[in-house]
Write a protein that holds these residues in place. Structure first.
Motif: not given
Length: 129
Positions: A3-6, A12-15, A25-29
């Protein structure tokens, strides 16, 4: 856990410009401030390099066989260009540069995995409290 990973991978703040790249919107790092220096070290001045993850997790298992392959390629082809897997291609590179990319398997050379690991451990130990 998961859950923490996802939560961190889909913040929420991905431009919108990043969402437009795909991956829903996957933002792995997040890039760390020192990323340019790390990239500069990794690219080794633009010369061919075997990615560190392959050096320590795959190719070091049977170094003699890998070196035999690398040497056979170097002997069979007078290289002037290489086509890397993940970057712009082709890249100007000589047979000598091809062979040097595998120096990490050749023992106590400056680029060997063991020598670099020792240097890293020495630097890390020096910074321990």
């Amino acid at each position: 856990g998961a859950l923490s990973f996802f939560r961190s991978a889909f913040p929420r703040g991905v431009p919108p410009s990043s969402r437009a790249l795909g991956w829903a919107g996957f933002w792995p790092f997040d890039w760390q401030p020192q990323w340019r220096a790390a990239f500069s070290r990794l690219r080794s001045g633009g010369r061919p390099v075997v990615p560190p993850i392959l050096q320590v997790s795959v190719l070091n298992r049977e170094p003699e066989k890998v070196l035999a392959f690398a040497d056979a390629v170097a002997e069979a082809f007078p290289l002037t260009k290489l086509v890397p897997c993940h970057f712009d291609a082709p890249v100007a590179a000589t047979t000598r540069e091809w062979s040097a990319a595998f120096d990490f398997l050749r023992g106590d050379t400056a680029d060997s995995v063991l020598v670099r690991a020792r240097r890293w451990l020495t630097r890390s130990a020096a910074t321990l409290p």
